[in-house]
Design a protein around this motif. Structure first.
Motif, PDB file in Angstrom:
ATOM      1  N   VAL A  23       0.853  -1.199   0.000  1.00 18.24           N
ATOM      2  CA  VAL A  23       0.000   0.000   0.000  1.00 18.24           C
ATOM      3  C   VAL A  23       0.885   1.244   0.000  1.00 18.24           C
ATOM      4  O   VAL A  23       0.635   2.198  -0.743  1.00 18.24           O
ATOM      5  N   VAL A  27       0.656   4.107  -2.726  1.00 14.83           N
ATOM      6  CA  VAL A  27       0.306   5.457  -2.278  1.00 14.83           C
ATOM      7  C   VAL A  27       1.425   6.433  -2.613  1.00 14.83           C
ATOM      8  O   VAL A  27       1.177   7.574  -3.023  1.00 14.83           O
ATOM      9  N   ALA A  54      -5.130   5.083   1.817  1.00 17.11           N
ATOM     10  CA  ALA A  54      -5.491   4.390   0.576  1.00 17.11           C
ATOM     11  C   ALA A  54      -6.830   4.873   0.039  1.00 17.11           C
ATOM     12  O   ALA A  54      -7.039   4.925  -1.180  1.00 17.11           O
ATOM     13  N   PHE A  60      -6.906   2.867  -5.725  1.00 16.69           N
ATOM     14  CA  PHE A  60      -7.697   1.945  -4.922  1.00 16.69           C
ATOM     15  C   PHE A  60      -9.183   2.191  -5.145  1.00 16.69           C
ATOM     16  O   PHE A  60      -9.714   3.232  -4.779  1.00 16.69           O
TER      17      PHE A  60
END
Length: 129
Positions: A23, A27, A54, A60
């Protein structure tokens, strides 16, 4: 069988950390930062805060956020409730009980591994040259 439970819990937490790292990698691309600097910043954050990050990233979708929330929920359950609710030591001679808990943990691990693999594939496909 109790050792299998401890082993599975360890593998689940290992995969949760891999998910956090993936993640962070994804990101970081939306914030034009290096993954290392974002990951360093994320060291002080809870997994819930990371999921919050996220939510604000175009990469996402709703399905990803739902899966991350599931992962957060299960991770928190294992960290804060699993052993208190199940008293593994008390049930250490109850084969059916232990088999059920092993099956529960294997299902959680498989879901964590599958999502981690999906995150890794997404990163490799979209960002690694």
């Amino acid at each position: 069988m109790v050792d299998i439970i401890y082993n599975l819990v360890g593998k689940i937490f290992e995969n949760a950390q891999y998910i956090e790292w993936n993640v962070a990698l994804i990101v970081s691309k939306s914030h034009n930062m290096t993954a290392g600097s974002l990951f360093e910043k994320m060291q002080e954050m809870t997994m819930g805060q990371i999921v919050g990050y996220a939510k604000n990233v175009e990469f996402f979708g709703d399905g990803d956020i739902s899966e991350l929330e599931y992962i957060l929920d299960k991770r928190n359950y294992l960290a804060h409730q699993f052993f208190k609710q199940n008293d593994i030591v008390k049930h250490s001679n109850n084969g059916k009980f232990l088999e059920n808990k092993i099956r529960e943990l294997q299902n959680i691990l498989t879901r964590f591994q599958n999502y981690n693999d999906a995150l890794s594939d997404f990163y490799k496909t979209n960002f690694r040259k």
